[in-house]
Design a protein around this motif. Structure first.
Motif, PDB file in Angstrom:
ATOM      1  N   PHE A  92       3.298 -31.885   6.412  1.00  0.00           N
ATOM      2  CA  PHE A  92       3.256 -32.906   5.366  1.00  0.00           C
ATOM      3  C   PHE A  92       2.502 -34.132   5.863  1.00  0.00           C
ATOM      4  CE2 PHE A  92       5.052 -36.757   3.516  1.00  0.00           C
ATOM      5  CZ  PHE A  92       4.859 -36.524   2.156  1.00  0.00           C
ATOM      6  N   ARG A  93       2.807 -34.570   7.067  1.00  0.00           N
ATOM      7  CA  ARG A  93       2.134 -35.749   7.624  1.00  0.00           C
ATOM      8  C   ARG A  93       0.651 -35.498   7.836  1.00  0.00           C
ATOM      9  NH1 ARG A  93       6.271 -39.164   8.973  1.00  0.00           N
ATOM     10  NH2 ARG A  93       8.253 -38.156   9.370  1.00  0.00           N
ATOM     11  N   ALA A  94       0.286 -34.310   8.272  1.00  0.00           N
ATOM     12  CA  ALA A  94      -1.128 -33.990   8.487  1.00  0.00           C
ATOM     13  C   ALA A  94      -1.899 -33.998   7.170  1.00  0.00           C
ATOM     14  CB  ALA A  94      -1.259 -32.636   9.170  1.00  0.00           C
ATOM     15  N   MET A  95      -1.289 -33.494   6.114  1.00  0.00           N
ATOM     16  CA  MET A  95      -1.965 -33.479   4.813  1.00  0.00           C
ATOM     17  C   MET A  95      -2.156 -34.892   4.271  1.00  0.00           C
ATOM     18  SD  MET A  95      -0.424 -30.386   2.657  1.00  0.00           S
ATOM     19  CE  MET A  95       0.398 -29.099   3.518  1.00  0.00           C
ATOM     20  N   HIS A  96      -1.133 -35.724   4.394  1.00  0.00           N
ATOM     21  CA  HIS A  96      -1.196 -37.052   3.805  1.00  0.00           C
ATOM     22  C   HIS A  96      -1.897 -38.071   4.698  1.00  0.00           C
ATOM     23  CE1 HIS A  96       1.620 -35.122   1.130  1.00  0.00           C
ATOM     24  NE2 HIS A  96       1.311 -36.058   0.262  1.00  0.00           N
ATOM     25  N   THR A  97      -2.050 -37.780   5.968  1.00  0.00           N
ATOM     26  CA  THR A  97      -2.774 -38.685   6.852  1.00  0.00           C
ATOM     27  C   THR A  97      -4.234 -38.799   6.423  1.00  0.00           C
ATOM     28  OG1 THR A  97      -1.309 -38.187   8.669  1.00  0.00           O
ATOM     29  CG2 THR A  97      -3.431 -39.103   9.245  1.00  0.00           C
ATOM     30  N   THR A  98      -4.795 -37.719   5.927  1.00  0.00           N
ATOM     31  CA  THR A  98      -6.187 -37.764   5.473  1.00  0.00           C
ATOM     32  C   THR A  98      -6.298 -38.197   4.017  1.00  0.00           C
ATOM     33  OG1 THR A  98      -6.096 -35.434   4.883  1.00  0.00           O
ATOM     34  CG2 THR A  98      -6.904 -35.987   7.074  1.00  0.00           C
ATOM     35  N   PHE A  99      -5.269 -38.023   3.231  1.00  0.00           N
ATOM     36  CA  PHE A  99      -5.331 -38.306   1.804  1.00  0.00           C
ATOM     37  C   PHE A  99      -5.063 -39.779   1.473  1.00  0.00           C
ATOM     38  CE2 PHE A  99      -2.898 -38.518  -2.230  1.00  0.00           C
ATOM     39  CZ  PHE A  99      -3.923 -38.195  -3.089  1.00  0.00           C
ATOM     40  N   LEU A 100      -4.031 -40.357   2.072  1.00  0.00           N
ATOM     41  CA  LEU A 100      -3.624 -41.716   1.702  1.00  0.00           C
ATOM     42  C   LEU A 100      -4.662 -42.790   2.043  1.00  0.00           C
ATOM     43  CD1 LEU A 100       0.179 -41.589   2.475  1.00  0.00           C
ATOM     44  CD2 LEU A 100      -0.974 -41.428   0.268  1.00  0.00           C
ATOM     45  N   PRO A 101      -5.332 -42.765   3.192  1.00  0.00           N
ATOM     46  CA  PRO A 101      -6.376 -43.770   3.422  1.00  0.00           C
ATOM     47  C   PRO A 101      -7.526 -43.674   2.423  1.00  0.00           C
ATOM     48  CG  PRO A 101      -5.745 -42.784   5.484  1.00  0.00           C
ATOM     49  CD  PRO A 101      -5.078 -41.987   4.413  1.00  0.00           C
ATOM     50  N   THR A 102      -7.848 -42.463   1.992  1.00  0.00           N
ATOM     51  CA  THR A 102      -8.900 -42.299   0.992  1.00  0.00           C
ATOM     52  C   THR A 102      -8.480 -42.918  -0.326  1.00  0.00           C
ATOM     53  OG1 THR A 102      -9.550 -40.242   2.069  1.00  0.00           O
ATOM     54  CG2 THR A 102     -10.353 -40.605  -0.157  1.00  0.00           C
ATOM     55  N   VAL A 103      -7.250 -42.693  -0.737  1.00  0.00           N
ATOM     56  CA  VAL A 103      -6.746 -43.291  -1.981  1.00  0.00           C
ATOM     57  C   VAL A 103      -6.705 -44.813  -1.850  1.00  0.00           C
ATOM     58  CG1 VAL A 103      -4.718 -43.499  -3.458  1.00  0.00           C
ATOM     59  CG2 VAL A 103      -5.474 -41.269  -2.702  1.00  0.00           C
ATOM     60  N   GLY A 104      -6.282 -45.320  -0.697  1.00  0.00           N
ATOM     61  CA  GLY A 104      -6.262 -46.767  -0.489  1.00  0.00           C
ATOM     62  C   GLY A 104      -7.649 -47.379  -0.584  1.00  0.00           C
ATOM     63  N   TYR A 105      -8.635 -46.709  -0.002  1.00  0.00           N
ATOM     64  CA  TYR A 105     -10.009 -47.205  -0.056  1.00  0.00           C
ATOM     65  C   TYR A 105     -10.539 -47.182  -1.488  1.00  0.00           C
ATOM     66  CZ  TYR A 105     -14.985 -47.613   0.885  1.00  0.00           C
ATOM     67  OH  TYR A 105     -16.282 -48.023   0.883  1.00  0.00           O
ATOM     68  N   ILE A 106     -10.267 -46.132  -2.211  1.00  0.00           N
ATOM     69  CA  ILE A 106     -10.711 -46.042  -3.605  1.00  0.00           C
ATOM     70  C   ILE A 106     -10.043 -47.134  -4.443  1.00  0.00           C
ATOM     71  CG2 ILE A 106     -10.605 -44.598  -5.681  1.00  0.00           C
ATOM     72  CD1 ILE A 106     -11.087 -42.191  -3.812  1.00  0.00           C
ATOM     73  N   CYS A 107      -8.755 -47.391  -4.201  1.00  0.00           N
ATOM     74  CA  CYS A 107      -8.063 -48.471  -4.918  1.00  0.00           C
ATOM     75  C   CYS A 107      -8.664 -49.832  -4.588  1.00  0.00           C
ATOM     76  CB  CYS A 107      -6.577 -48.454  -4.600  1.00  0.00           C
ATOM     77  SG  CYS A 107      -5.704 -47.085  -5.361  1.00  0.00           S
ATOM     78  N   LEU A 108      -9.028 -50.053  -3.336  1.00  0.00           N
ATOM     79  CA  LEU A 108      -9.649 -51.311  -2.939  1.00  0.00           C
ATOM     80  C   LEU A 108     -10.983 -51.504  -3.652  1.00  0.00           C
ATOM     81  CD1 LEU A 108      -9.435 -53.744  -0.984  1.00  0.00           C
ATOM     82  CD2 LEU A 108     -10.782 -52.392   0.606  1.00  0.00           C
ATOM     83  N   ILE A 109     -11.799 -50.452  -3.703  1.00  0.00           N
ATOM     84  CA  ILE A 109     -13.078 -50.530  -4.408  1.00  0.00           C
ATOM     85  C   ILE A 109     -12.854 -50.779  -5.889  1.00  0.00           C
ATOM     86  CG2 ILE A 109     -15.128 -49.191  -5.058  1.00  0.00           C
ATOM     87  CD1 ILE A 109     -15.168 -50.079  -2.161  1.00  0.00           C
ATOM     88  N   LEU A 110     -11.874 -50.100  -6.488  1.00  0.00           N
ATOM     89  CA  LEU A 110     -11.580 -50.275  -7.908  1.00  0.00           C
ATOM     90  C   LEU A 110     -11.114 -51.698  -8.209  1.00  0.00           C
ATOM     91  CD1 LEU A 110     -11.338 -48.954 -10.697  1.00  0.00           C
ATOM     92  CD2 LEU A 110      -8.996 -48.350 -10.087  1.00  0.00           C
ATOM     93  N   MET A 111     -10.244 -52.256  -7.349  1.00  0.00           N
ATOM     94  CA  MET A 111      -9.779 -53.635  -7.570  1.00  0.00           C
ATOM     95  C   MET A 111     -10.925 -54.630  -7.449  1.00  0.00           C
ATOM     96  SD  MET A 111      -5.979 -53.872  -5.875  1.00  0.00           S
ATOM     97  CE  MET A 111      -6.568 -53.605  -4.232  1.00  0.00           C
ATOM     98  N   ALA A 112     -11.829 -54.418  -6.488  1.00  0.00           N
ATOM     99  CA  ALA A 112     -12.979 -55.317  -6.347  1.00  0.00           C
ATOM    100  C   ALA A 112     -13.889 -55.214  -7.565  1.00  0.00           C
ATOM    101  CB  ALA A 112     -13.759 -54.978  -5.078  1.00  0.00           C
TER     102      ALA A 112
END
Length: 88
Positions: free
Chosen positions: A19-39
């Motif tokens: 579970f941690r291995a799957m989400h370690t790669t997924f959550l930073p990508t979602v965070g980056y996309i959210c940051l770009i969307l907010m900007a």
């Protein structure tokens, strides 16, 4: 089941290394996309805020636009909260 933090048999919640291995790669990508969307949303909202504040200058003061943006977002959130309160 592992993707949803359940054991392989689906009986209990289990935060395994898989579970941690799957989400370690997924959550930073979602965070980056959210940051770009907010900007992008902030940039898109500055034009209406400048129109609301009626700044006729070619280069308006960014601090005035930011404070105006906060006022507009606050008014929008207050309106949504009022609608939700009336609905309940």
């Amino acid at each position: 089941n592992v993707l949803l933090a359940k054991s392989p048999d689906g009986g209990v919640v289990e935060l395994s290394p898989f579970f941690r291995a799957m989400h370690t790669t997924f959550l930073p990508t979602v965070g980056y996309i959210c940051l770009i969307l907010m900007a992008w949303l902030r940039k898109a909202m500055l034009v209406p805020v400048a129109w609301i504040l009626e700044t006729g200058a070619d280069n308006p003061n960014p601090l005035h636009l930011t404070s105006g943006l906060l006022i507009v977002v606050g008014a929008f959130c207050a309106a949504i909260a009022g609608v939700l309160q009336v609905a309940n």
